[in-house]
Structures are given as structure tokens and as C-alpha cells.
Design a protein around this motif. Structure first.
Motif, PDB file in Angstrom:
ATOM      1  N   UNK A  94      48.693  -7.108  42.210  1.00 19.30           N
ATOM      2  CA  UNK A  94      49.621  -5.992  42.042  1.00 19.30           C
ATOM      3  C   UNK A  94      48.896  -4.648  42.109  1.00 19.30           C
ATOM      4  N   UNK A  95      47.678  -4.608  41.608  1.00 18.10           N
ATOM      5  CA  UNK A  95      46.892  -3.368  41.637  1.00 18.10           C
ATOM      6  C   UNK A  95      46.169  -3.171  42.972  1.00 18.10           C
ATOM      7  N   UNK A  96      46.315  -4.134  43.904  1.00 16.15           N
ATOM      8  CA  UNK A  96      45.681  -4.073  45.234  1.00 16.15           C
ATOM      9  C   UNK A  96      44.185  -3.784  45.127  1.00 16.15           C
ATOM     10  N   UNK A  97      43.434  -4.553  44.340  1.00 11.64           N
ATOM     11  CA  UNK A  97      42.000  -4.277  44.208  1.00 11.64           C
ATOM     12  C   UNK A  97      41.266  -4.585  45.510  1.00 11.64           C
ATOM     13  N   UNK A  98      40.330  -3.733  45.919  1.00  8.69           N
ATOM     14  CA  UNK A  98      39.555  -4.014  47.134  1.00  8.69           C
ATOM     15  C   UNK A  98      38.717  -5.287  47.026  1.00  8.69           C
ATOM     16  N   UNK A  99      38.357  -5.668  45.782  1.00  7.26           N
ATOM     17  CA  UNK A  99      37.544  -6.858  45.560  1.00  7.26           C
ATOM     18  C   UNK A  99      38.337  -7.862  44.732  1.00  7.26           C
ATOM     19  N   UNK A 100      38.522  -9.066  45.265  1.00  7.14           N
ATOM     20  CA  UNK A 100      39.257 -10.137  44.587  1.00  7.14           C
ATOM     21  C   UNK A 100      38.290 -11.262  44.269  1.00  7.14           C
ATOM     22  N   UNK A 101      38.254 -11.686  43.005  1.00  6.07           N
ATOM     23  CA  UNK A 101      37.379 -12.764  42.546  1.00  6.07           C
ATOM     24  C   UNK A 101      38.224 -13.957  42.109  1.00  6.07           C
ATOM     25  N   UNK A 102      37.816 -15.142  42.521  1.00  5.31           N
ATOM     26  CA  UNK A 102      38.526 -16.359  42.125  1.00  5.31           C
ATOM     27  C   UNK A 102      37.517 -17.395  41.654  1.00  5.31           C
ATOM     28  N   UNK A 103      37.792 -17.990  40.496  1.00  3.44           N
ATOM     29  CA  UNK A 103      36.896 -18.984  39.909  1.00  3.44           C
ATOM     30  C   UNK A 103      37.552 -20.356  40.009  1.00  3.44           C
ATOM     31  N   UNK A 104      37.002 -21.223  40.835  1.00  2.00           N
ATOM     32  CA  UNK A 104      37.541 -22.576  41.068  1.00  2.00           C
ATOM     33  C   UNK A 104      39.040 -22.518  41.395  1.00  2.00           C
ATOM     34  N   UNK A 105      39.432 -21.848  42.466  1.00  2.39           N
ATOM     35  CA  UNK A 105      40.857 -21.624  42.718  1.00  2.39           C
ATOM     36  C   UNK A 105      41.625 -22.857  43.166  1.00  2.39           C
TER      37      UNK A 105
END
Length: 559
Positions: free
Chosen positions: A457-468
Motif C-alpha cells: 500500500x505504501x509502494x515501497x521501492x524495496x520489498x522484502x519477503x521471508x520464506x514467502x
């Protein structure tokens, strides 16, 4: 040992049964794999064996389930505890003590076993599961995969006659998963233990099973047969089976070894001038993971990183200590826009710590972390969410409201976004989910999608996913891959910590391998995983020395 007789389960408030007409027998001393798409009732079937369904979950169970002759309708879970050991999808919900050794002993204490017996079994289990070095560690300091092994160990020590396992390898690295599965196979073969297991990562477990039970849908009766028979008709199947279907092999191979023996003709079809160019040294820089085979260039062009020179995140000489343990040592990492990076390595290597440092949850002991021009651990959350967002291993940790609508409204407020922004993302990721749905009623894959919408929702330039991909079947994983590819094409940088080598092969431009907190390899996906026996995907192992990563690549090349 386990018998289902025309079993149907209907939860309170549901118009239709969650499972219907389930009828099968699991003989003593067999490892039986329960397969099927997400939402068909696999966890419900497993819960009926331990008595959790319906005694804990509520609802109505019709028909009859017996375990070692005991009817689960008349025997509550505590009255089955000496016979059935259960490990659910969430290890944290399983633990009742604070340290590894205490947790391994707890089940035996509850059954009143003699101290000398308990001591011997704890030591045996520590060795079996590679936990000896962690015996005194607080459980709260363990990685997700280490917790998974402790949870499995805690149900092994009482020596139950029946084991019920729901996604037992989902949080384990490939080597640890092989070790755990080898232990389970030894229990079956040497001790006559009966195991009923549900697992979405079929590439890891299908060849260990004596039989498979397919639940096609809640309205259809199970299909029971050998693993090869079930894989021939199953809507979910591992890459080795997908390659076998593509090549027209019959019977279908279930192991890399069997497939390699039959792949000579397929390798010949894929060879030629274009394929010979695969052997050229891999290029460097962003997007270097694109293969050189012409068909593969077509495949990967859509997913190539955006050609931008800016840096989204930069880590320099980062070291982090957690509870007297050095989790990261002198790590350097640069992330550019549009790039998808897979962090890989054994459990406890430091992957989640690295993600936590990027999102400001952990402060550096030494070195520096910069994301979008800010220092994460010194930046207020309302500002930080505009630069970086994290979807943790347990997506439910981000969800606290009572309805999907309330979650979306809160996400809009926290991000300073226009009302309806989050709900539009949910509609894209979760079509058909209503506003009044409670997040607790969502499946693992649906929770992940909702948490992802909240973060985006905040449209972050960096997206992190842990064991998605924990808890996701192959179809749900394919939808996630499509979403992540779209985000990368828009210029979002994505860093994901994963043990899922097939996911890394699908979407990662780069792979960063960690070991004991240090970066031991960083380069294009093809060059890293092809040379690794542990992290190479099934298609790569089958078609080596040709460098193919996925069934989709092979299909396009053949067409």
C-alpha cells in the motif's frame, strides 16, 4: 492403523462440508502422503487423526475415524497422545517450554517416562536431527527452520506409533529437509512407525512415500494409489513430474535419478548451436542472470531488471550480534531497482537477520545499512514504510484487525495512501474475498496475499519477503511469481529469503548464498544454482550439463 470411513467435516457457519466422503486406510508401517490444492481440506483430515477435529476446532464430523482401534469421536486429543504425535504448520504454536532440550523432554514428562529413558531419547533425537549444538539455546533465538526441527524432535521422543505432519519441511533448507525425511523413512522402515504427511513441496517428499492420497476438491472423494499413479492425475505435481508429462514419459519418474536415465532424447532435442552457447561465461551486473540460449533470452526478457543505475539499498561491512551469537559478519550487498535477489543458505545462516537489518528491526553491531537514503534502524516507521516493506515468515504477524476491510483501512492510514488503495490491491491478489472476512479464516496463501497487499500500500521501492512460499501449493506459488515479476517490471527491488530452489529458479536475477553469517557466493542465478548440488532445481539436475532451470523454459524451447 488409521482408518477413515465415509468421513465428512462441516465447520460451524459453513454451508458445505470442508471435506466429504473421505474413505481410506493407512496400514501400519507406511509413509502416506496427502496431496491436493490449497483449501481442499488436507489439514482437516490430519486434524481428524489426532482428534483436534472436531474436539478443538468445533464443527461436525460424520462418519468414523479410528487410530490404533480408538475412535477419535470418543477419544479426545489427550487420550490419543500416547499413540499420535502431531506437528502443525506453525512450530511456535507447538512449543510449551523455553529451551530446546526442555522441549524435547516435555512430551515424555507428560507421559510419565523414567528419567533415564528420557535422557537417552533426548540425546538420540538431538543427534538424529542435527540439534546437538542447539540443546541449550532459547527457542526464541532459533531460526524458523531450526524451530521446525525442534518441533519434529519433540514429537519423536515419546516414540508414538503414528506421526501426523503438516508441511514438515516447509521451513527447512534442502540439506536439513533431506536429513529429516531420511529420519522419518528410518522410523517407518526400522520401527514400523505409521506416518501421514501433507506437504506442498512434493519435489522433496514424493519419492519417500509408499502411497499417496489425492484430495481433488472438497466435493470429490479421495484418489488413493501409488505415488506414480496419483501424480499422473494430480493437479499439483513437482517439476520432475511436469518434465515427464512434457516429454511424454510413462510411467512418470518421481526422482531426479529416474528422470536422468530417460532424458537422453530430451537433451538431444534441446541441444544445438543455441544450446552450445549456454557454456559461455555468464555476464555480470544487474540482469546478469539472463541465460544465453535464444529461447531462454525470450523467456527472461520480460523479467529482466529495470535498466536503472540508482541504488535502492546498500549494505557495507555489516555485522550483527544477537544473544551473544554473531549472526552476520562483514556483509556487503547492493540492491538496484527492478532487481530480484534470492537469499539462500542453510537454516541459521543469517537470512532473516539480513532482512531485519534492511527494515530496521535490528541495529548493526558494525558497518552500515542505507535504504533509499535513510538509515532504517534510526528512521521512524511512518517514514520507513515509504522506503522498505517486509512480509515476515508468519504473515499473520502483520494482521491484527477483525476483518479484511479494517486491515485495508488501517494500511491506507499508516501509509498515508488514498482510501481504497489497499482494498484494490487485495482485489487483485485475492479475487472473491469479501470485506467482512476475518483474517484468521484465510488460508496460508491468502494470508500471505493480504499481508503483501498491506505492505505494498505504501509502494515501497524495496520489498522484502521471508520464506514467502511456506504453505503455498504450486498454483498459489505461480500467482505469487506473477505478482513479483510485475512488481520487478515496475522497478521495485525484491529481496526474498527462501529455501525454495524452484522459486529462486523462476524469478531471481541474482542468488546470494550465506553461511554462518557470511556471504560465500553472489552472482547470476544460473551460475550459482547450477554449480550447487544442494540448491540446483530439479530440471537443472535432470538436464545437466545443459543449463536449464524450469519446465517453462524447456517447454518454450521445444515449441
Amino acid at each position: 492403523m488409521i482408518r477413515f470411513e465415509d468421513v465428512s467435516v462441516t465447520y460451524e457457519g459453513a454451508a458445505e462440508p470442508c471435506v466429504r466422503g473421505v474413505d481410506f486406510v493407512v496400514p501400519e508401517g507406511e509413509l502416506v502422503l496427502l496431496v491436493g490444492p490449497s483449501g481442499v481440506g488436507k489439514s482437516t483430515v490430519l486434524g481428524a487423526v489426532s482428534g483436534l477435529v472436531p474436539h478443538f476446532t468445533g464443527g461436525t464430523l460424520s462418519g468414523r475415524v479410528t487410530v490404533a482401534g480408538r475412535d477419535t469421536r470418543t477419544h479426545k486429543p489427550r487420550e490419543l497422545a500416547d499413540v499420535v504425535g502431531t506437528v502443525g504448520q506453525d512450530p511456535l504454536a507447538h512449543f510449551v517450554t523455553d529451551t530446546v532440550e526442555d522441549e524435547l523432554a516435555y512430551g515424555m514428562e507428560s507421559l510419565g517416562l523414567a528419567p533415564e529413558v528420557m535422557r537417552r531419547r533426548v540425546e538420540e533425537t538431538l543427534d538424529l536431527l542435527g540439534l546437538a549444538a542447539l540443546r541449550d539455546r532459547p527457542i526464541a533465538t532459533l531460526s524458523g527452520g531450526q524451530r521446525q526441527r525442534v518441533a519434529i524432535g519433540s514429537v519423536l521422543t515419546p516414540h508414538p506409533r503414528v506421526l501426523v505432519l503438516d508441511e514438515p519441511t516447509s521451513a527447512l533448507d534442502p540439506a536439513a529437509a533431506e536429513e529429516v525425511l531420511a529420519v522419518l523413512q528410518r522410523l517407518v522402515h526400522d520401527l514400523g512407525t505409521t506416518i501421514l504427511m501433507a506437504e506442498h513441496r512434493l519435489e522433496r517428499v514424493i519419492h519417500y512415500a509408499d502411497r499417496a492420497i489425492l484430495l481433488p476438491s472438497p466435493a470429490q472423494a479421495p484418489v488413493v494409489g501409488t505415488p506414480a499413479e496419483v501424480m499422473a492425475v494430480s493437479p499439483v505435481y513437482p517439476p520432475v513430474v511436469g518434465l515427464g508429462r512434457l516429454a511424454g514419459w510413462s510411467p512418470l519418474p518421481l526422482t531426479v535419478r529416474d528422470a536422468r536415465r530417460r532424458a537422453a532424447d530430451l537433451r538431444e532435442q534441446l541441444s544445438g548451436p543455441g544450446a552450445r552457447r549456454q557454456a559461455a561465461p555468464p555476464p555480470s551486473g544487474p540482469g546478469a542472470g539472463r541465460p544465453t540460449h535464444p529461447a531462454r533470452r525470450r523467456l527472461f526478457r520480460r523479467a529482466a531488471p529495470a535498466p536503472l543505475s540508482a541504488t535502492v539499498a546498500e549494505i557495507q561491512s555489516l555485522s550483527v550480534r544477537r544473544d551473544r551469537i554473531t549472526a552476520l559478519r562483514q556483509v556487503d550487498l547492493t540492491v538496484t531497482p527492478g532487481e530480484t535477489i534470492a537469499l539462500m543458505g542453510r537454516n541459521g545462516a543469517g537470512k532473516s537477520t539480513l532482512l531485519g537489518s534492511l527494515v530496521g528491526l535490528l541495529a548493526p553491531t558494525a558497518g552500515s545499512v542505507h535504504v533509499g537514503g535513510v538509515t532504517p534502524h534510526r528512521t521512524a516507521p511512518p517514514e520507513l514504510v515509504r522506503h522498505v516493506g517486509l512480509v515476515p515468515q508468519e504473515p499473520r504477524d502483520l494482521l491484527y484487525a477483525d476483518t479484511v476491510a479494517e486491515e485495508c483501512a488501517a494500511a491506507d492510514r499508516d501509509a498515508g495512501a488514498e482510501p481504497g488503495t489497499c482494498r484494490a490491491l487485495v482485489s487483485q491478489l485475492l479475487p472473491g474475498i469479501t470485506d467482512d472476512t476475518h483474517p484468521r479464516d484465510l488460508s496460508e496463501g491468502q494470508c500471505l496475499a493480504l499481508a503483501l497487499a498491506v505492505v505494498l500500500t505504501a509502494r515501497p521501492p524495496l520489498l522484502l519477503l521471508d520464506e514467502p512460499t511456506r504453505g503455498l501449493d504450486y498454483a498459489a506459488k505461480a500467482r505469487l511469481v506473477g505478482v513479483l515479476r510485475g512488481l520487478a517490471a515496475e522497478g521495485h527491488a525484491i529481496v526474498l529469503a527462501t529455501h525454495d530452489v524452484e522459486l529462486a529458479a523462476e524469478i531471481a536475477h541474482r542468488v546470494v548464498l550465506l553461511a554462518d553469517g557470511e556471504v560465500i557466493a553472489d552472482g547470476p542465478t544460473a551460475s550459482i544454482v547450477v554449480s550447487s548440488p544442494s540448491f540446483a532445481p530439479q530440471v537443472t539436475k535432470i538436464l545437466a550439463p545443459q543449463q536449464w532451470l524450469t519446465v517453462a523454459e524447456v517447454r518454450e524451447a521445444l515449441s
